[in-house]
Design a protein around this motif. Structure first.
Motif, PDB file in Angstrom:
ATOM      1  N   GLU A 259       0.828  -1.186   0.000  1.00  0.00           N
ATOM      2  CA  GLU A 259       0.000   0.000   0.000  1.00  0.00           C
ATOM      3  C   GLU A 259       0.876   1.253   0.000  1.00  0.00           C
ATOM      4  N   LEU A 260       0.666   2.106  -0.985  1.00  0.00           N
ATOM      5  CA  LEU A 260       1.524   3.289  -1.133  1.00  0.00           C
ATOM      6  C   LEU A 260       1.412   4.235   0.065  1.00  0.00           C
ATOM      7  N   GLU A 261       0.195   4.402   0.557  1.00  0.00           N
ATOM      8  CA  GLU A 261       0.007   5.367   1.654  1.00  0.00           C
ATOM      9  C   GLU A 261       0.777   4.972   2.921  1.00  0.00           C
TER      10      GLU A 261
ATOM     11  N   SER B 212     -20.119 -21.974 -17.966  1.00  0.00           N
ATOM     12  CA  SER B 212     -18.812 -21.325 -17.941  1.00  0.00           C
ATOM     13  C   SER B 212     -18.623 -20.549 -16.645  1.00  0.00           C
ATOM     14  N   PHE B 213     -17.438 -20.644 -16.107  1.00  0.00           N
ATOM     15  CA  PHE B 213     -17.114 -19.962 -14.863  1.00  0.00           C
ATOM     16  C   PHE B 213     -16.094 -18.856 -15.152  1.00  0.00           C
ATOM     17  N   TYR B 214     -16.031 -17.911 -14.254  1.00  0.00           N
ATOM     18  CA  TYR B 214     -14.862 -17.031 -14.298  1.00  0.00           C
ATOM     19  C   TYR B 214     -14.412 -16.720 -12.881  1.00  0.00           C
ATOM     20  N   SER B 215     -13.137 -16.449 -12.763  1.00  0.00           N
ATOM     21  CA  SER B 215     -12.594 -16.199 -11.424  1.00  0.00           C
ATOM     22  C   SER B 215     -12.061 -14.781 -11.337  1.00  0.00           C
ATOM     23  N   GLU B 216     -12.042 -14.305 -10.129  1.00  0.00           N
ATOM     24  CA  GLU B 216     -11.532 -12.942  -9.913  1.00  0.00           C
ATOM     25  C   GLU B 216     -10.922 -12.878  -8.521  1.00  0.00           C
ATOM     26  N   ILE B 217      -9.807 -12.192  -8.401  1.00  0.00           N
ATOM     27  CA  ILE B 217      -9.211 -11.976  -7.072  1.00  0.00           C
ATOM     28  C   ILE B 217      -9.568 -10.557  -6.655  1.00  0.00           C
ATOM     29  N   ILE B 218     -10.244 -10.448  -5.545  1.00  0.00           N
ATOM     30  CA  ILE B 218     -10.581  -9.111  -5.031  1.00  0.00           C
ATOM     31  C   ILE B 218      -9.498  -8.740  -4.021  1.00  0.00           C
ATOM     32  N   LYS B 219      -8.891  -7.576  -4.235  1.00  0.00           N
ATOM     33  CA  LYS B 219      -7.814  -7.152  -3.319  1.00  0.00           C
ATOM     34  C   LYS B 219      -8.135  -5.773  -2.775  1.00  0.00           C
ATOM     35  N   ASN B 220      -7.817  -5.552  -1.536  1.00  0.00           N
ATOM     36  CA  ASN B 220      -8.017  -4.228  -0.960  1.00  0.00           C
ATOM     37  C   ASN B 220      -7.134  -4.091   0.285  1.00  0.00           C
ATOM     38  N   HIS B 221      -6.516  -2.938   0.434  1.00  0.00           N
ATOM     39  CA  HIS B 221      -5.647  -2.748   1.601  1.00  0.00           C
ATOM     40  C   HIS B 221      -6.404  -2.209   2.824  1.00  0.00           C
ATOM     41  N   LYS B 222      -7.638  -1.801   2.616  1.00  0.00           N
ATOM     42  CA  LYS B 222      -8.391  -1.143   3.685  1.00  0.00           C
ATOM     43  C   LYS B 222      -8.689  -2.120   4.840  1.00  0.00           C
ATOM     44  N   ILE B 223      -8.693  -1.581   6.045  1.00  0.00           N
ATOM     45  CA  ILE B 223      -9.124  -2.396   7.187  1.00  0.00           C
ATOM     46  C   ILE B 223     -10.649  -2.329   7.244  1.00  0.00           C
ATOM     47  N   MET B 224     -11.282  -3.483   7.246  1.00  0.00           N
ATOM     48  CA  MET B 224     -12.753  -3.501   7.204  1.00  0.00           C
ATOM     49  C   MET B 224     -13.335  -3.798   8.578  1.00  0.00           C
ATOM     50  N   CYS B 254      -7.769 -11.084  11.510  1.00  0.00           N
ATOM     51  CA  CYS B 254      -8.356 -11.076  10.175  1.00  0.00           C
ATOM     52  C   CYS B 254      -9.620 -11.920  10.201  1.00  0.00           C
ATOM     53  N   CYS B 255     -10.339 -11.898   9.105  1.00  0.00           N
ATOM     54  CA  CYS B 255     -11.575 -12.661   9.038  1.00  0.00           C
ATOM     55  C   CYS B 255     -11.494 -13.594   7.829  1.00  0.00           C
ATOM     56  N   LEU B 256     -11.724 -14.852   8.084  1.00  0.00           N
ATOM     57  CA  LEU B 256     -11.704 -15.827   6.994  1.00  0.00           C
ATOM     58  C   LEU B 256     -13.128 -15.964   6.453  1.00  0.00           C
ATOM     59  N   LEU B 257     -13.269 -15.651   5.185  1.00  0.00           N
ATOM     60  CA  LEU B 257     -14.590 -15.722   4.552  1.00  0.00           C
ATOM     61  C   LEU B 257     -14.662 -16.963   3.683  1.00  0.00           C
ATOM     62  N   SER B 274      -1.790  -8.411   5.455  1.00  0.00           N
ATOM     63  CA  SER B 274      -1.456  -7.062   4.997  1.00  0.00           C
ATOM     64  C   SER B 274      -2.520  -6.502   4.065  1.00  0.00           C
ATOM     65  N   LYS B 275      -3.347  -7.377   3.501  1.00  0.00           N
ATOM     66  CA  LYS B 275      -4.443  -6.880   2.668  1.00  0.00           C
ATOM     67  C   LYS B 275      -5.550  -7.926   2.578  1.00  0.00           C
ATOM     68  N   THR B 276      -6.720  -7.450   2.187  1.00  0.00           N
ATOM     69  CA  THR B 276      -7.829  -8.373   1.938  1.00  0.00           C
ATOM     70  C   THR B 276      -7.609  -9.022   0.582  1.00  0.00           C
ATOM     71  N   GLU B 277      -7.726 -10.344   0.551  1.00  0.00           N
ATOM     72  CA  GLU B 277      -7.585 -11.060  -0.711  1.00  0.00           C
ATOM     73  C   GLU B 277      -8.652 -12.146  -0.757  1.00  0.00           C
ATOM     74  N   ILE B 278      -9.548 -12.016  -1.716  1.00  0.00           N
ATOM     75  CA  ILE B 278     -10.641 -12.985  -1.817  1.00  0.00           C
ATOM     76  C   ILE B 278     -10.692 -13.543  -3.242  1.00  0.00           C
ATOM     77  N   ILE B 279     -10.763 -14.846  -3.329  1.00  0.00           N
ATOM     78  CA  ILE B 279     -10.924 -15.474  -4.647  1.00  0.00           C
ATOM     79  C   ILE B 279     -12.425 -15.669  -4.868  1.00  0.00           C
ATOM     80  N   LYS B 280     -12.907 -15.171  -5.986  1.00  0.00           N
ATOM     81  CA  LYS B 280     -14.344 -15.282  -6.275  1.00  0.00           C
ATOM     82  C   LYS B 280     -14.522 -16.076  -7.563  1.00  0.00           C
ATOM     83  N   ILE B 281     -15.367 -17.081  -7.519  1.00  0.00           N
ATOM     84  CA  ILE B 281     -15.673 -17.834  -8.744  1.00  0.00           C
ATOM     85  C   ILE B 281     -17.152 -17.631  -9.047  1.00  0.00           C
TER      86      ILE B 281
END
Lengths: 457, 284
Positions: A259-261, B212-224, B254-257, B274-281
């Motif tokens: 994170e850059l910030e 057909s499926f598709y996958s996506e990694i959701i990433k975010n540094h914010k504290i939720m 952290c929270c395991l979803l 260090s960040k939120t990382e969620i694999i979505k299918i």
């Protein structure tokens, strides 16, 4: 018009001074080869190609600073590591001499006046002489990464079982790095980047036990030679930023994993500048110009105008789209464009998704094409062309409209339709093809089907 | 055309990834069009030769990721993988990641990809040195943390006490992973179907051919906050089939979803990410 040079801007940022605009340093490595039509291997082995490629990149990307070369295998090769070459990548280390029992004393004598290192230094001299306004970065392989090249991944276990031996190797690698610093200095390079990506793989306690001593010594040495220094890391090294700062480089450069910030907060509190962290893959390699501009704007807004250098997270992939980097390169000096992009960003908060009822007029079918601009973007041109062909002879019932997202109106439309990729086609408000140009026959069939649903034919 | 599901095989060097691949090829090749991606760096081509000589039919893509130490350049192979898909239309692709690869970084290469989606992550653990390696090499922890299946390999090299302590430390950071215990990565009874949506079931019904499926990694540094997490999971679109990952909730927690087919589970754990990382299918 400002008379400050790119090099001065970079130096000001390194000194944590307020900059009239944020300096931009594209980490162009083998990508410069692509710019001049050379494969990666030929490029990295030719002084002439390196000089031509880097000069082309400086011009095309309006670089304030740029690395002479991005090849973390340079020193390893000189020390006897066998390399595996690739056409669109830097080489990789194929054999680790110390893995098979070779001792430090048995490694080839490091002689930077020979082989590829000498060639690179000659390229560096030509570049610094020919481009005095540009801040050149001389990249030195960090002690830990070079140790890993020599020793292989067995180094991790030996940090536990035989720490003295690892310290001996790191001491050796630090001395190699010092020699490289002097070589770059002789070539007129004023900034030394110690690139040690492997340090992201260990925690802060091991970093302090094994890395700090050598990194600190190296940065002090660079400073004593009246040069500026940067500590490059990639991967998620967020846990190590504090201990990296404690090694006292002038600058820390990070990639999108961090994170850059938070880096800004830590670095500036310790009087150290920082740089990064454009996304190499999702935007620069795979995204389009708008994605890249928005990514750069986010970095600019987070980084601020004190002590921040806009840069990609790491070595740019060979096939990075030039148009993407050009879009980024225009942004730091274009306050107006930054404002437009910020406005675009704020649009998204206020736009409602499209109401399909708006497209319930039974007298015609509406085909909306969302593009960057079919006048300048090839896939967009093909998408518009496909739509026009698919609608041939159907003019009575079909209306085609292009929405260019370079304008606010176009971007609003894009968000209304819920389209996420460019170019895209919507039929009566429903996205049907996103980022894939359909065969004309398929699109025509979709349109005719919709016409039948509306009783139009 | 049905997308190719990707199974990522992670694990530190020498843990047994190539052996597992060989065993998987025994299970899958013949009945399915299988592709394998290997990094040439892994054992300087030795492993690839081992696979080639296995006598199984599959399409092998060897990549020379020059910046093997530069894990952010993992994406370079995606173009070649696309070409392989266009030529052979594989149904399942195994990727043997380099020993230090971050599985999330590797998985995000397939975000909304037209040909591929990430359907599962397997992590091979070498029981003989896991306790040491996990302390030294941080990505090994990430590999275990995000895996759907953790294979505790070389179990015969440790006594029962050590083995139980390894299981405990795996469960501590990944309480929802399946754990298999093996020697030579031999998993005759393990069913990979859960990681293989071609043969899995959705809401009790078999997946229709051609889904057909598709996958996506959701990433975010914010504290939720808990409220934000509740908001996030409240309106999961019906197209989402599975989500799994860690949400950043604080410095030391952290929270395991885990979300499968409409059922959500949240577990709050006592370590920070260090960040939120969620694999979505999702299903198209």
């Amino acid at each position: 018009m400002s008379t400050i040079t790119g090099k001065e801007l970079v130096k000001n940022a390194f000194g944590c001074k307020k900059c009239e605009r944020i300096p931009w340093v594209p980490f162009v490595g083998v990508h410069a080869g692509e710019l001049i039509g050379a494969d990666a291997e030929s490029y990295l082995k030719s002084e002439e190609l390196i000089v031509n490629g880097v000069e082309r990149a400086i011009k095309l990307y309006r670089a304030d600073g740029i690395p002479v070369l991005f090849d973390l295998q340079l020193e390893a090769e000189a020390l006897g590591c066998e390399l595996m070459w690739a056409k669109d990548n830097p080489p990789s280390v194929k054999s680790h001499p110390m893995e098979s029992g070779v001792t430090l004393e048995q490694l080839p004598k490091f002689d930077p006046s020979q082989g590829r290192i000498a060639m690179v230094m000659s390229a560096a001299s030509a570049l610094t002489r020919g481009n005095p306004d540009v801040a050149f970065y001389g990249l030195v392989t960090g002690p830990f990464t070079l140790a890993l090249h020599l020793k292989g991944t067995g180094i991790f276990m030996e940090m536990y079982t035989n720490p003295q031996e690892i310290h001996k190797i790191l001491r050796f690698c630090c001395d190699i790095a010092r020699q490289m610093v002097l070589q770059y200095k002789r070539a007129g390079v004023e900034i030394i980047a110690v690139v040690d990506p492997m340090t992201s793989q260990i925690g802060p306690d091991l970093f302090v036990d094994f890395i700090s001593e050598y990194a600190f010594e190296l940065f002090r040495f660079i400073s004593s030679e009246h040069l500026l220094s940067s500590f490059f890391v990639c991967g998620d090294a967020s846990h190590n930023i504090e201990v990296m700062c404690d090694c006292r480089p002038d600058n820390i450069s990070i990639d999108e994993n961090i994170e850059l910030e938070s880096v800004k907060k830590i670095c500036l509190s310790k009087g150290i500048s920082f740089g990064g962290n454009l996304k190499l893959t999702s935007t620069l390699l795979l995204g389009d110009e708008i994605d890249c501009e928005l990514d750069a704007l986010e970095c600019i807004d987070k980084g601020g105008d004190v002590g921040f250098i806009l840069a990609p997270g790491c070595d740019l992939p060979y096939h990075t789209k030039s148009a993407n980097l050009e879009a980024v390169s225009r942004l730091p000096a274009d306050g107006y464009r930054q404002d437009v992009l910020r406005a675009m960003g704020s649009v998204s908060k206020n736009i409602e998704p499209i109401d399909p009822k708006m497209y319930s007029d039974d007298s015609f079918i509406k085909v909306d094409i969302i593009t960057l601009d079919s006048g300048s973007c090839a896939p967009c041109r093909y998408m518009v062309g496909a739509a026009e062909k698919a609608c041939e002879g159907l003019d009575r019932w079909v209306r085609i409209e292009e929405h260019k997202i370079k304008s606010r109106e176009g971007l609003e439309k894009m968000q209304m339709f819920g389209v996420t990729k460019i170019p895209s086609i919507c039929i009566d408000g429903v996205p049907v093809y996103q980022s894939s140009i359909p065969p004309v026959g398929d699109l025509r069939r979709d349109i005719i089907e919709r016409m039948k649903e509306k009783g139009l034919k | 055309m049905t997308k190719c599901n990707v199974i990522l095989i992670t694990g530190f060097l020498g843990s047994g990834k190539t052996t597992l691949l060989k065993n998987l090829l025994e299970i899958y090749s013949g009945g399915r069009r299988v592709a394998v991606i290997q990094n040439e760096y892994a054992g300087a081509g030795v492993d690839a030769d081992e696979l080639k000589n296995s006598g199984r039919e599959f399409y092998l893509l060897e990549i020379n990721n020059g910046s093997i130490f530069c894990i952010c350049q993992f994406a370079n192979f995606i173009e070649q993988a696309g070409e392989l898909y266009e030529k052979y239309h594989p149904e399942i692709m195994f990727i043997e990641a380099s020993g230090m690869a971050d599985p999330i970084a590797a998985g995000s290469v397939f975000n909304n990809h037209p040909y591929f989606f990430l359907s599962g992550i397997v992590c091979v653990v070498d029981c003989a040195n896991y306790e040491v390696i996990k302390r030294l090499v941080l990505p090994v922890n990430n590999q275990v943390r995000i895996a759907d299946l953790v294979i505790l390999n070389k179990q015969e090299l440790v006594d029962e006490k050590r083995y139980n302590s390894i299981i405990e430390s795996v469960i501590e950071i990944n309480p929802i992973a399946e754990i298999a215990s093996t020697s030579f990565c031999n998993l005759p009874d393990f069913n990979f179907a859960d990681m293989d949506p071609i043969s899995c079931r959705i809401a009790g019904e078999p997946v229709k051919p051609g889904t057909s499926f598709y996958s996506e990694i959701i990433k975010n540094h914010k504290i939720m906050s808990c409220a934000e997490i509740e908001d996030f999971i409240k309106d999961v679109p019906s197209s989402v089939y599975r989500m799994k990952g860690f949400i950043r909730t604080g410095a030391q927690e952290c929270c395991l979803l885990q979300y499968v087919n409409g059922a959500t589970s949240l577990r709050y754990l006592n370590f920070g990410v260090s960040k939120t990382e969620i694999i979505k299918i999702s299903i198209i």
